[in-house]
Design a protein around this motif. Structure first.
Motif, PDB file in Angstrom:
ATOM      1  N   MET A 188       3.939  31.128 -26.290  1.00 46.95           N
ATOM      2  CA  MET A 188       5.323  31.223 -25.853  1.00 46.95           C
ATOM      3  C   MET A 188       6.015  32.336 -26.640  1.00 46.95           C
ATOM      4  O   MET A 188       5.979  32.361 -27.857  1.00 46.95           O
ATOM      5  CB  MET A 188       6.007  29.889 -26.127  1.00 46.95           C
ATOM      6  CG  MET A 188       7.461  29.882 -25.800  1.00 46.95           C
ATOM      7  SD  MET A 188       8.138  28.225 -25.868  1.00 46.95           S
ATOM      8  CE  MET A 188       7.570  27.554 -24.329  1.00 46.95           C
TER       9      MET A 188
ATOM     10  N   HIS B 289       0.283  27.928 -39.278  1.00 48.62           N
ATOM     11  CA  HIS B 289       0.170  27.030 -38.118  1.00 48.62           C
ATOM     12  C   HIS B 289      -0.272  27.829 -36.901  1.00 48.62           C
ATOM     13  O   HIS B 289      -0.287  29.064 -36.919  1.00 48.62           O
ATOM     14  CB  HIS B 289       1.482  26.294 -37.866  1.00 48.62           C
ATOM     15  CG  HIS B 289       2.625  27.188 -37.504  1.00 48.62           C
ATOM     16  ND1 HIS B 289       2.692  27.855 -36.296  1.00 48.62           N
ATOM     17  CD2 HIS B 289       3.729  27.553 -38.187  1.00 48.62           C
ATOM     18  CE1 HIS B 289       3.802  28.564 -36.270  1.00 48.62           C
ATOM     19  NE2 HIS B 289       4.442  28.415 -37.404  1.00 48.62           N
TER      20      HIS B 289
ATOM     21  N   TYR C 295      11.438  36.506 -50.098  1.00 47.47           N
ATOM     22  CA  TYR C 295      11.063  35.268 -50.776  1.00 47.47           C
ATOM     23  C   TYR C 295      11.440  35.278 -52.254  1.00 47.47           C
ATOM     24  O   TYR C 295      11.607  34.221 -52.857  1.00 47.47           O
ATOM     25  CB  TYR C 295       9.549  35.030 -50.635  1.00 47.47           C
ATOM     26  CG  TYR C 295       9.062  34.913 -49.212  1.00 47.47           C
ATOM     27  CD1 TYR C 295       9.710  34.076 -48.305  1.00 47.47           C
ATOM     28  CD2 TYR C 295       7.942  35.618 -48.766  1.00 47.47           C
ATOM     29  CE1 TYR C 295       9.259  33.966 -46.997  1.00 47.47           C
ATOM     30  CE2 TYR C 295       7.490  35.507 -47.455  1.00 47.47           C
ATOM     31  CZ  TYR C 295       8.145  34.685 -46.574  1.00 47.47           C
ATOM     32  OH  TYR C 295       7.692  34.567 -45.279  1.00 47.47           O
TER      33      TYR C 295
ATOM     34  N   ASP D  65      -0.263  34.521 -36.732  1.00 44.49           N
ATOM     35  CA  ASP D  65      -0.221  35.955 -36.433  1.00 44.49           C
ATOM     36  C   ASP D  65       0.217  36.804 -37.618  1.00 44.49           C
ATOM     37  O   ASP D  65       0.026  38.017 -37.604  1.00 44.49           O
ATOM     38  CB  ASP D  65       0.721  36.222 -35.236  1.00 44.49           C
ATOM     39  CG  ASP D  65       2.084  35.574 -35.398  1.00 44.49           C
ATOM     40  OD1 ASP D  65       2.200  34.592 -36.156  1.00 44.49           O
ATOM     41  OD2 ASP D  65       3.047  36.050 -34.766  1.00 44.49           O
TER      42      ASP D  65
ATOM     43  N   LEU E  73       2.252  27.634 -30.119  1.00 47.65           N
ATOM     44  CA  LEU E  73       2.599  26.703 -29.046  1.00 47.65           C
ATOM     45  C   LEU E  73       2.294  27.439 -27.751  1.00 47.65           C
ATOM     46  O   LEU E  73       2.741  28.572 -27.546  1.00 47.65           O
ATOM     47  CB  LEU E  73       4.086  26.361 -29.088  1.00 47.65           C
ATOM     48  CG  LEU E  73       4.572  25.641 -30.345  1.00 47.65           C
ATOM     49  CD1 LEU E  73       6.062  25.370 -30.231  1.00 47.65           C
ATOM     50  CD2 LEU E  73       3.821  24.326 -30.531  1.00 47.65           C
TER      51      LEU E  73
ATOM     52  N   ASP F 159      15.153  38.592 -40.516  1.00 46.29           N
ATOM     53  CA  ASP F 159      14.545  39.893 -40.760  1.00 46.29           C
ATOM     54  C   ASP F 159      15.326  40.879 -39.901  1.00 46.29           C
ATOM     55  O   ASP F 159      15.125  40.946 -38.690  1.00 46.29           O
ATOM     56  CB  ASP F 159      13.080  39.785 -40.300  1.00 46.29           C
ATOM     57  CG  ASP F 159      12.222  40.943 -40.747  1.00 46.29           C
ATOM     58  OD1 ASP F 159      12.775  41.915 -41.273  1.00 46.29           O
ATOM     59  OD2 ASP F 159      10.986  40.863 -40.561  1.00 46.29           O
TER      60      ASP F 159
ATOM     61  N   GLY G 186       8.987  28.459 -30.247  1.00 44.81           N
ATOM     62  CA  GLY G 186       8.005  28.958 -31.209  1.00 44.81           C
ATOM     63  C   GLY G 186       8.605  29.155 -32.591  1.00 44.81           C
ATOM     64  O   GLY G 186       8.056  28.691 -33.588  1.00 44.81           O
TER      65      GLY G 186
ATOM     66  N   GLY H 279       3.262  31.559 -39.088  1.00 45.95           N
ATOM     67  CA  GLY H 279       2.400  31.442 -37.919  1.00 45.95           C
ATOM     68  C   GLY H 279       1.115  32.221 -38.191  1.00 45.95           C
ATOM     69  O   GLY H 279       1.101  33.128 -39.027  1.00 45.95           O
TER      70      GLY H 279
ATOM     71  N   ILE I 267      11.036  34.888 -42.146  1.00 46.68           N
ATOM     72  CA  ILE I 267      12.387  35.246 -41.697  1.00 46.68           C
ATOM     73  C   ILE I 267      12.225  35.861 -40.314  1.00 46.68           C
ATOM     74  O   ILE I 267      11.335  36.668 -40.074  1.00 46.68           O
ATOM     75  CB  ILE I 267      13.122  36.151 -42.709  1.00 46.68           C
ATOM     76  CG1 ILE I 267      12.268  37.343 -43.139  1.00 46.68           C
ATOM     77  CG2 ILE I 267      13.545  35.338 -43.922  1.00 46.68           C
ATOM     78  CD1 ILE I 267      13.060  38.364 -43.959  1.00 46.68           C
ATOM     79  N   TYR I 268      13.079  35.420 -39.413  1.00 46.95           N
ATOM     80  CA  TYR I 268      12.885  35.749 -37.998  1.00 46.95           C
ATOM     81  C   TYR I 268      13.540  37.069 -37.624  1.00 46.95           C
ATOM     82  O   TYR I 268      14.623  37.392 -38.106  1.00 46.95           O
ATOM     83  CB  TYR I 268      13.431  34.601 -37.128  1.00 46.95           C
ATOM     84  CG  TYR I 268      12.780  33.292 -37.511  1.00 46.95           C
ATOM     85  CD1 TYR I 268      11.446  33.058 -37.186  1.00 46.95           C
ATOM     86  CD2 TYR I 268      13.463  32.326 -38.253  1.00 46.95           C
ATOM     87  CE1 TYR I 268      10.817  31.883 -37.574  1.00 46.95           C
ATOM     88  CE2 TYR I 268      12.835  31.155 -38.647  1.00 46.95           C
ATOM     89  CZ  TYR I 268      11.510  30.943 -38.302  1.00 46.95           C
ATOM     90  OH  TYR I 268      10.878  29.796 -38.697  1.00 46.95           O
ATOM     91  N   TYR I 269      12.873  37.785 -36.726  1.00 48.42           N
ATOM     92  CA  TYR I 269      13.457  39.025 -36.212  1.00 48.42           C
ATOM     93  C   TYR I 269      14.683  38.685 -35.383  1.00 48.42           C
ATOM     94  O   TYR I 269      14.661  37.729 -34.595  1.00 48.42           O
ATOM     95  CB  TYR I 269      12.462  39.737 -35.283  1.00 48.42           C
ATOM     96  CG  TYR I 269      11.307  40.380 -36.003  1.00 48.42           C
ATOM     97  CD1 TYR I 269      11.515  41.283 -37.030  1.00 48.42           C
ATOM     98  CD2 TYR I 269       9.996  40.111 -35.618  1.00 48.42           C
ATOM     99  CE1 TYR I 269      10.444  41.889 -37.669  1.00 48.42           C
ATOM    100  CE2 TYR I 269       8.925  40.711 -36.254  1.00 48.42           C
ATOM    101  CZ  TYR I 269       9.161  41.600 -37.282  1.00 48.42           C
ATOM    102  OH  TYR I 269       8.106  42.197 -37.914  1.00 48.42           O
TER     103      TYR I 269
HETATM  104  N1  MSP Z   1       9.913  38.881 -39.049  1.00 50.95           N
HETATM  105  C1  MSP Z   1       8.561  38.493 -39.078  1.00 50.95           C
HETATM  106  C2  MSP Z   1       8.283  37.563 -40.245  1.00 50.95           C
HETATM  107  C3  MSP Z   1       8.618  38.111 -41.602  1.00 50.95           C
HETATM  108  S1  MSP Z   1       8.328  36.958 -42.843  1.00 50.95           S
HETATM  109  C4  MSP Z   1       8.392  37.789 -44.244  1.00 50.95           C
HETATM  110  C5  MSP Z   1       8.197  37.761 -37.787  1.00 50.95           C
HETATM  111  N2  MSP Z   1       9.210  37.243 -37.108  1.00 50.95           N
HETATM  112  S2  MSP Z   1       9.091  36.516 -35.689  1.00 50.95           S
HETATM  113  O1  MSP Z   1      10.425  36.139 -35.374  1.00 50.95           O
HETATM  114  O2  MSP Z   1       8.415  37.343 -34.758  1.00 50.95           O
HETATM  115  O3  MSP Z   1       8.171  35.290 -35.844  1.00 50.95           O
HETATM  116  C6  MSP Z   1       8.361  34.349 -36.837  1.00 50.95           C
HETATM  117  C7  MSP Z   1       7.424  33.179 -36.737  1.00 50.95           C
HETATM  118  O4  MSP Z   1       7.531  32.493 -35.503  1.00 50.95           O
HETATM  119  C8  MSP Z   1       5.968  33.567 -36.897  1.00 50.95           C
HETATM  120  O5  MSP Z   1       5.419  32.723 -37.897  1.00 50.95           O
HETATM  121  C9  MSP Z   1       5.367  33.254 -35.566  1.00 50.95           C
HETATM  122  O6  MSP Z   1       4.048  32.836 -35.663  1.00 50.95           O
HETATM  123  C10 MSP Z   1       6.262  32.136 -35.073  1.00 50.95           C
HETATM  124  N3  MSP Z   1       6.156  32.016 -33.629  1.00 50.95           N
HETATM  125  C11 MSP Z   1       6.667  32.836 -32.666  1.00 50.95           C
HETATM  126  N4  MSP Z   1       6.214  32.385 -31.449  1.00 50.95           N
HETATM  127  C12 MSP Z   1       5.401  31.317 -31.612  1.00 50.95           C
HETATM  128  C13 MSP Z   1       4.783  30.382 -30.757  1.00 50.95           C
HETATM  129  N5  MSP Z   1       4.772  30.493 -29.443  1.00 50.95           N
HETATM  130  N6  MSP Z   1       4.213  29.284 -31.330  1.00 50.95           N
HETATM  131  C14 MSP Z   1       4.296  29.046 -32.662  1.00 50.95           C
HETATM  132  N7  MSP Z   1       4.881  29.889 -33.477  1.00 50.95           N
HETATM  133  C15 MSP Z   1       5.193  31.175 -33.036  1.00 50.95           C
HETATM  134  O7  MSP Z   1       7.032  37.683 -37.458  1.00 50.95           O
END
Ligand code: MSP
Length: 523
Positions: free
Chosen positions: A300, A290, A233, A263, A293, A51, A22, A261, A12-14
């Protein structure tokens, strides 16, 4: 018969930033898998979401001069709209500010508290707000965050702790028992050696700000954002809910795969399974990490200021070519350099010249030689060698194996081989010569039928990657869209294209592109 279930998730994305290439990468990769599993006959549940808690989001809202909830409510539709525009077929969209989620998190705390896995103590250490991660003094590099290199802040608080240290051996046993739990292999090794180094108990609450899920048994404490986030989840599918919601949880849990990702692998492969073990819940079957990018060798990201919005690219290439490029040209699991130049190259070679060109030639010839109706495959040609049929009959097996291994490039390649062979087949059989004499009428019908049938089958297998184009191609053959397919294994049987179907030529699917002057960096 009840279909087997397949539950997959994205992180879940911030909501501190809008979607970029990405974050869209994890989402399109998950979508391709969701689409494939559906057409391969599974009862799929595909989850994504946001998130929304934590210091990072609270700070973004503060900078914007609005409440954190307002901030989240403004950003959320931007994610939803982007996913819609990219053809993402998620079955649900969880936001950690949803009541159903907050309720589930609290139920989880109560469970762990009652089971004796939580205790209160003082935390003294460092915190990286952009990564929302705790670090000890000796983990810092030059006084900065060891992961992102940014400044960290000192935290001295009374916190609740989770007895993570008790789970090191259980986790190591689990990794050994389930060697496929963490993929790819390099990530697995990384996690195993991390856990072998020993685990410390984890601080799981904060008291210096309030943008989080309150700990139900101690006022003034909110849940540490990562714990809150991981629980999405299970809360999204009904954990901690009504009986009916719980039944949904029992139906789909454990997840088949969490796509993440690289990280955030430790959160998903160490903390998350330990939390589930503590609660007595099953562990997900797989976490697939994964790579990043990269543009000009750098990840990125919004903070690096090199983040490109997916829409900037889909406006040039279209959604399908966008999805195709990222999933075929970047080996899933490894880091991948992306560039505008390469994107144009792949577009022109694989899509304009190969797949697009094949469709346009064959549909055109069907119009010209058979009045736009699929010819019947002539009896006289039944025993004749047919290279397209041979390849098409093997494609389900090789594609299936590649998707099982979450190897998108190989899945795409399996279809690409049929496409290349079909272009060659048209060239070699020269329908324009066969059309010159009545004596070769049967051969002509066999060639056009075979080429159309190969196109139909390719459209099926390209669909997880290029859904719009596949539906368009099927529509040009007067066939229903991919969503109606219950079993691709049956649907791809050679000879499935009915004779007599109307064939429409239509416009070029992928008009050639000639762009050499824009770079991703300039975007
Ligand atoms: N909020 C947490 C995830 C919580 S899951 C229970 C988080 N969010 S995030 O928005 O920072 O990133 C989400 C995903 O995007 C991560 O899997 C991260 O690896 C991916 N990516 C962000 N930038 C990226 C790239 N440049 N390339 C590939 N994926 C990358 O972490």
């Amino acid at each position: 018969m009840e279909k087997p279930t397949y539950y997959l998730t994205t992180p879940i994305y911030y909501v501190n930033a809008i979607p970029h290439l990405g974050t869209a990468y994890t989402t399109i990769a998950s979508d391709a898998m969701a689409r494939w599993q559906r057409m391969d006959g599974r009862d799929v549940f595909f989850l994504t979401g946001l998130d929304e808690h934590g210091q990072k989001v609270a700070q973004s809202a503060e900078r914007a001069g609005i409440s954190p909830q307002q901030w989240c409510d403004e950003i959320a539709p931007k994610f939803q709209d982007t996913w819609k525009a990219l053809g993402i077929t998620n079955d649900d969209f969880i936001r950690t500010t949803d009541e159903r989620h907050m309720r589930g998190v609290q139920a989880f705390w109560t469970e762990l508290f009652e089971k004796g896995y939580l205790y209160k103590d003082t935390y003294d250490g460092w915190y990286c707000v952009p990564d929302e991660t705790f670090f000890t003094q000796d983990q810092l590099v030059d006084g900065k965050c060891p992961d992102c290199g940014r400044s960290v802040e000192f935290v001295h608080e009374e916190n609740w702790f989770f007895k993570l240290s008790e789970f090191a051996d259980k986790l190591l046993d689990y990794y050994e028992e389930k060697p496929d739990f963490i993929c790819p292999e390099t990530r697995r090794n990384e996690v195993v050696s991390f856990v072998k180094g020993g685990l410390k108990d984890l601080s799981i609450s904060r008291t210096t700000f309030d943008w989080g899920v309150p700990i139900p048994f101690d006022e003034g404490h909110v849940t540490y954002v990562w714990i809150d986030a991981l629980l999405n989840y299970i809360t999204a599918i009904g954990y901690g809910g009504t009986e009916e919601e719980q039944a949904k949880f029992d139906h789909y849990w454990p997840a088949d795969v969490h796509f993440v990702g690289k990280d955030i692998i430790r959160f998903h492969c160490v903390i998350w399974p330990a939390m589930l073990m503590a609660a007595g819940l099953p562990i997900p079957k797989k976490v697939f990490a994964h790579g990043f990018l990269l543009t000009k060798g750098e990840k990125m990201s919004k903070s690096r200021g090199n983040a490109v919005s997916p829409r900037d690219l889909t406006e040039i290439f279209g959604v399908d070519a966008y999805r195709y490029y990222f999933l075929s040209d970047v080996q899933f699991g490894a880091d991948g350099s992306i560039s505008m130049e390469r994107m144009v190259q792949v577009y022109n070679a694989d899509l304009a010249n190969s797949w697009g060109n094949l469709c346009s030639r064959v549909l055109n010839m069907c119009g010209k030689y058979f009045d736009g109706k699929v010819p019947a495959f002539p009896e006289s040609q039944v025993g004749a060698p047919n290279p397209l049929r041979d390849i098409a009959e093997g494609i389900y097996g090789s594609y299936h194996a590649a998707m099982d291994a979450i190897d998108y490039s190989s899945a795409v390649q399996a279809v690409g081989e049929l496409c290349a062979r079909a272009n060659l087949y048209v060239e070699e059989s020269a329908p324009w010569n066969l059309a010159k004499s009545d004596e070769t009428a049967d051969e002509l019908a066999a060639v056009i039928y075979s080429a159309l049938e190969a196109i139909r089958i390719m459209a099926l297998f390209y669909a997880p990657f290029m859904p719009e184009t596949s539906d368009e191609v099927l529509a040009r053959l007067s066939l229903d869209g991919v969503a109606t397919i219950e079993s691709v294994k049956e649907a791809c049987t050679w000879g499935g294209l009915p004779a007599g179907n109307t064939v429409t030529k239509g416009d070029a699917l992928f008009p050639r592109l000639d762009i050499s002057d824009i770079t991703l960096e300039e975007m």
